[in-house]
Design a protein around this motif. Structure first.
Motif, PDB file in Angstrom:
ATOM      1  N   VAL A 103       4.530  32.590   2.550  1.00 13.28           N
ATOM      2  CA  VAL A 103       4.408  33.557   3.638  1.00 13.28           C
ATOM      3  C   VAL A 103       2.975  34.091   3.709  1.00 13.28           C
ATOM      4  CG1 VAL A 103       5.243  35.746   4.572  1.00 13.28           C
ATOM      5  CG2 VAL A 103       6.843  34.175   3.492  1.00 13.28           C
ATOM      6  N   GLY A 104       2.367  34.332   2.554  1.00 11.93           N
ATOM      7  CA  GLY A 104       0.991  34.815   2.514  1.00 11.93           C
ATOM      8  C   GLY A 104       0.053  33.826   3.196  1.00 11.93           C
ATOM      9  N   ASN A 105       0.262  32.548   2.874  1.00  9.95           N
ATOM     10  CA  ASN A 105      -0.525  31.485   3.467  1.00  9.95           C
ATOM     11  C   ASN A 105      -0.333  31.447   4.989  1.00  9.95           C
ATOM     12  OD1 ASN A 105      -1.579  28.899   4.099  1.00  9.95           O
ATOM     13  ND2 ASN A 105      -1.346  28.360   1.923  1.00  9.95           N
TER      14      ASN A 105
ATOM     15  N   GLY B 278       7.261  43.928   4.904  1.00 16.03           N
ATOM     16  CA  GLY B 278       7.728  44.848   5.942  1.00 16.03           C
ATOM     17  C   GLY B 278       7.197  44.550   7.337  1.00 16.03           C
ATOM     18  N   LYS B 279       6.319  43.541   7.448  1.00 20.07           N
ATOM     19  CA  LYS B 279       5.695  43.238   8.746  1.00 20.07           C
ATOM     20  C   LYS B 279       6.729  42.755   9.762  1.00 20.07           C
ATOM     21  CE  LYS B 279       1.119  43.470   7.935  1.00 20.07           C
ATOM     22  NZ  LYS B 279       0.463  44.684   8.424  1.00 20.07           N
ATOM     23  N   GLU B 280       6.553  43.243  10.986  1.00 18.16           N
ATOM     24  CA  GLU B 280       7.440  42.818  12.078  1.00 18.16           C
ATOM     25  C   GLU B 280       7.386  41.298  12.266  1.00 18.16           C
ATOM     26  OE1 GLU B 280      10.377  43.868  14.441  1.00 18.16           O
ATOM     27  OE2 GLU B 280       9.175  45.363  13.364  1.00 18.16           O
TER      28      GLU B 280
ATOM     29  N   GLY C 276      -3.222  40.497   8.758  1.00 10.43           N
ATOM     30  CA  GLY C 276      -3.730  41.155   7.549  1.00 10.43           C
ATOM     31  C   GLY C 276      -2.620  41.872   6.809  1.00 10.43           C
ATOM     32  N   TYR C 277      -2.708  41.884   5.477  1.00 10.57           N
ATOM     33  CA  TYR C 277      -1.715  42.628   4.692  1.00 10.57           C
ATOM     34  C   TYR C 277      -2.340  43.062   3.387  1.00 10.57           C
ATOM     35  CZ  TYR C 277      -1.159  38.234   2.157  1.00 10.57           C
ATOM     36  OH  TYR C 277      -1.396  37.104   1.434  1.00 10.57           O
TER      37      TYR C 277
END
Lengths: 262, 655
Positions: free
Chosen positions: B523-525, B542-544, B533-534
């Motif tokens: 998911v990060g990739n 928690g991102k939409e 950005g996170y």
């Protein structure tokens, strides 16, 4: 286990060896008896002359005075390959393998002195040379099996981790079927597991083939566990010689290692 | 695959089939072992001789009918011969897992009244000597590899070679002894006792007969066309029923060659050298191989990468269809042929799978992408299903009918019934005779009409394929009586690379809801590639956008479920993404990484309630243990996503 091995007569005698480089006395008046089938450790602080001593034994350095007697024969001038022919093999402090060659071929180079067929036949890979190669390959495979490195048989040595390269170097030394094996810091830079493996192999070599082993090592735990006898050098002088327990309680050795208050 | 001359069905006991093989195909290679860098081989007649000598040697030492003999070590010819040798005397071999620790062995050795043990090397000898004082019956330990054992002076120890020489002497003095012993063996005698690993209780010894193995092996010859030109690599534990069937019984019955690897580290190299025609591996091995291929491709040059990518696209599109014998357009076929020449062929060769006629996997669910990869490059990978008690398998996928989520059709002679809560009941020729000295367990496992309770839940689809959904004890029901199989749903979710773990709830509820753990790397990739950005795990989870991404995965699972009449009702209605990874240190997973559903539903009770009361979000504070033993708290407000979309409606329609 060590108790079952019979330690025999003196196989190698160093008598009053002196070695100097210019004004530096690397070794002064060293006398050591190496007995058949024993594991002898040489310890001492950096610069004590340990590697020089090994180099004297296998003929790289010539002592300025004193004599080396190997299997009853006292020698004067000897070159390393004479030592090798007579059954003295060694490994090096910094790994000295052919990095681009496979494990198998590296160990095979240890058999070079045993190859009898002439250059011509070797080139043609026919007749005697061919049969001989099969024979040597079998011996090499036995060593690969002994050291449990079957899975890297065909891997170029340069791609192996350090601990395994050390094991391959031991394999190459074993390929010469030596009577005396000189190991220069076989466990330097290894992690605990690799050290345990290497210790096991050194004991097994000594037990299975009856090879006499002279080793230089800094890890005192290893030295005390492995060796039958320990020789201590300091500034080119022998300051201790005895069983691990004797050496551990020798005041002069403690001083050399831990330092003394002046 | 062309015409195959199917060998006639075999009868009799396993050692008698060995003797037959020595007569019928005596000069053919029976078994190979790589030793000192060279494949050493034994023909069937040589193998039969070795077995006779070993049997006579064991008899000389006092092994008789009814006694049990332990076999411990990696796959070695001598250990396979030990099976046949003890069986020909009417004794029963009991293989043990070679990596078990001494204490685990102690239980089995005592339970099975072991008096004789044949072991591979010093490692196993040391373990047996350690527990010897507590195993009063153990009298003889035979070792195959003498290395390191020179100074052992225990009177129990004997070298295999010495024992075999002893036997050879006896065979010379009384030539009829072996045959007369062999003739006393009956097909319905117990041929082997295999101990189940026993995750919940003490291991149980499963007693299986000669007939069970011979019948199952015969069934296979018709099903997959095994013959005596085959080659297999035996690298799975000898104590596992699968290896005993494939490498021992089936090799005898079909007459194919067994190859024993040099050591456990060289399996992949040996696989490449042998090029087996038949191959079994658990899904994890296939996954490992694929990972290695992927990594090496990433290091390859640009042209190679392009070739690989292009042709894998072609393979993905046409490969599985070609494998299943479906029609593919001319252009597709040509492209596949080209790909086979440039990519798939060399790749198969590199994996050692060039000659594979059929490969199987089983024991755990296999991911669809993984499964598709192997089938698309022309490896006939199929799934099977079964357990120790039914001689490895009762269902296999037929050629050309490999469906990712089924385990195939019942084998010839196998009857399968679905009981309450979907539990699968099996009656087959390969059924166990009993559990060793455990009548109670035997009675529990078998129904009054002789079916074996597998403990798995499943159902048959419209084509008559069996689908496994879960362990029967974990299967629940929604309030409208729809079957709820949490593990089945969780596995489907976990096959998406973005989802690391999932926990489904629904037993005794109106609908199914789920917790999801994202796979941080994937998911990060994905987030990086999409310019999202996170700041860390909690933020990302928690991102939409991440909810949208996981929502798509859930929607696909729901769409899949809608196709299955009996499961359509268990579509996932609501889900949330957890703010922390489920962790074995926090007791949320077992050490083997299985979710502890009960514990999780208690610990996160607030969240479960929120999933079912219709709220949009929920605040939670959780205690976490760090690796150094300190604990801390993570708090977050988690969003809850509804899946009220077309698929959900569609699934209602099906009901």
């Amino acid at each position: 286990m060590a108790g079952d091995r019979r330690i025999g007569e003196t196989i190698l005698r160093l008598d009053d060896i002196c070695l100097s480089f210019g004004g530096v006395n690397a070794l002064s008046n060293i006398s050591i008896d190496v007995k058949e089938h024993e594991i002898l450790a040489i310890i001492g602080p950096n610069g004590a002359g340990k590697s020089s001593l090994l180099n004297v034994i296998n003929g790289v350095y010539h002592p300025s005075s004193g004599s080396v007697t190997y299997k009853g024969q006292t020698r004067n001038q000897m070159r390393p390959h004479d030592a090798a022919t007579q059954g003295i093999a060694r490994t090096f402090q910094n790994i000295a393998l052919f990095k681009g060659m496979s494990v198998l071929n590296n160990i095979m180079t240890g058999r070079t002195l045993k190859m009898k067929a002439g250059f011509f036949w070797q080139c043609l890979h026919l007749g005697k040379a061919r049969n001989e190669e099969i024979e040597h390959r079998k011996k090499v495979e036995e060593i690969i099996d002994f050291l449990q490195i079957q899975s890297i048989r065909k891997t170029p040595v340069g791609r192996l981790p350090y601990g395994l390269q050390k094991r391959v170097e031991l394999g190459r030394a074993l390929a010469a079927e030596p009577e005396i094996l000189l190991l220069d810091e076989p466990m330097a830079g290894m992690n605990i597991e690799e050290k345990e493996d290497m210790s096991r192999f050194i004991l097994d070599v000594n037990d299975e083939f009856g090879t006499t082993i002279v080793l230089i090592e800094h890890d005192m735990g290893v030295v005390m566990d492995l060796s039958d006898r320990v020789v201590v050098l300091d500034y080119g002088k022998k300051i201790g010689d005895g069983t691990p327990d004797e050496v551990r309680n020798n005041q002069e050795v403690i001083d050399a290692y831990l330092g003394v208050a002046h | 695959m062309g015409a195959i001359d199917i060998p006639a069905a075999r009868e009799g006991t396993l050692p008698s089939i060995l003797v037959d093989n020595a007569r019928q195909r005596g000069e053919k290679t029976a078994i190979r072992e790589k030793a000192l860098g060279i494949w050493q081989s034994w023909t069937w007649s040589e193998a039969a001789k070795e077995v006779e000598w070993l049997a006579c040697g064991l008899a000389e030492k006092g092994l008789t009918r009814g006694k049990n003999l332990a076999i411990i070590g990696q796959n070695r010819p001598r250990l396979y011969w030990a099976f046949a040798a003890s069986q020909s005397l009417g004794a029963v071999p009991v293989p043990l897992y070679q990596d078990s620790i001494a204490n685990e062995m102690e239980y089995v050795l005592n339970d099975a009244d072991i008096e004789f043990a044949i072991v591979e090397d010093q490692e196993q000898v040391d373990k047996l000597l350690e527990i010897l004082p507590r195993c009063s019956k153990l009298k003889h330990i035979v070792y195959c590899d003498p290395r390191g054992l020179r100074h052992y002076e225990n009177k129990e120890l004997i070298n295999y070679t010495d024992l075999s020489d002893l036997g050879q002497q006896r065979a010379k003095n009384s030539p009829d002894f072996f045959k007369s012993e062999l003739d006393q063996c009956r097909p319905d005698d117990v041929s082997v006792i295999l101990y189940t690993s026993g995750t919940t209780s003490k291991p149980k010894g499963v007693c299986l007969t000669h007939r069970a193995f011979v019948d199952v092996a015969n069934g296979d010859i018709g099903f997959d066309g095994f013959n005596d030109r085959g080659e297999i690599l035996s690298y799975l534990p000898m104590a596992w029923v699968g290896d005993h069937l494939f490498s021992y019984a089936q090799s005898l019955v079909a007459g194919f060659t067994v190859n024993c690897p040099e050591s456990s580290d060289t399996v992949m190299i040996d696989l490449r050298e042998i090029g087996p025609t038949y191959y079994f591996a658990p899904p994890s091995v296939f996954e490992n191989l694929l990972t290695q291929v992927t990594i090496r491709m990433e290091d390859a040059g640009k042209i190679k990468q392009w070739l690989y990518k292009t042709f894998m696209g072609v393979a993905n599109k046409h490969g599985p269809k070609i494998m299943d014998g479906e029609s593919v357009g001319l252009i597709g076929r040509l492209a596949y042929l080209l790909g086979n020449a440039f990519v798939y062929g060399p790749l198969r060769n590199n994996l050692g799978m060039n000659r594979i006629k059929v490969a199987y996997t089983g024991g755990a669910a296999i991911g669809p992408d993984l499964y598709r990869f192997y089938r698309s490059i022309g490896i006939n990978l199929k799934q099977l299903y079964g357990q120790t008690e039914t001689v490895a398998y009762v269902c296999k996928q037929p050629n050309g009918q490999a469906k990712i989520d089924s385990v195939g059709v019942p084998m010839p002679g196998v009857e399968i019934k679905i009981a309450d809560k979907g539990e699968i009941l099996v009656k087959s020729p390969g059924l166990l005779k009993e559990y060793y000295k455990n009548a109670e367990a035997t009675q529990e496992a078998l129904t009054s009409d002789g079916y074996f309770r597998t403990g798995d839940a499943g159902f048959f689809d419209d084509d008559g394929h069996l689908k496994i959904i879960d362990r029967a004890k974990d299967v629940g029901a929604l309030n409208d009586n729809t079957i709820f199989a949490p593990q089945f749903l969780e596995n489907k979710l976990k096959f998406f690379p973005f989802i690391k773990e999932a926990v489904c709830f629904g037993d005794g509820k109106d609908s199914v809801c789920a917790f999801v753990n994202i796979e941080m790397d994937a998911v990060g990739n994905w987030a990086e590639r999409n310019g999202l950005g996170y700041s860390g795990y909690v933020d990302l989870a928690g991102k939409e956008e991440v909810y949208d991404l996981i929502g798509e995965c859930v929607a696909k699972v729901n769409a899949d479920l809608a196709k299955e009449e009996s499961l359509a009702g268990s579509a996932i209605k609501r889900f949330l993404i957890l703010h922390k990874e489920l962790d074995a240190d926090d007791d949320e997973l077992t050490r083997t990484r299985k979710v502890r559903r009960g514990f999780i539903s208690e610990k996160y009770g607030v969240l479960v309630d929120a999933l079912y009361d219709g709220s949009d979000s929920c605040y939670i504070e959780t205690q976490v243990k760090f690796e150094d033993g300190r604990s801390g708290a993570i708090s977050a407000t988690l969003k809850i996503r509804n899946m009220d979309n077309a698929t959900a409606n569609q699934s209602q329609g099906v009901q």
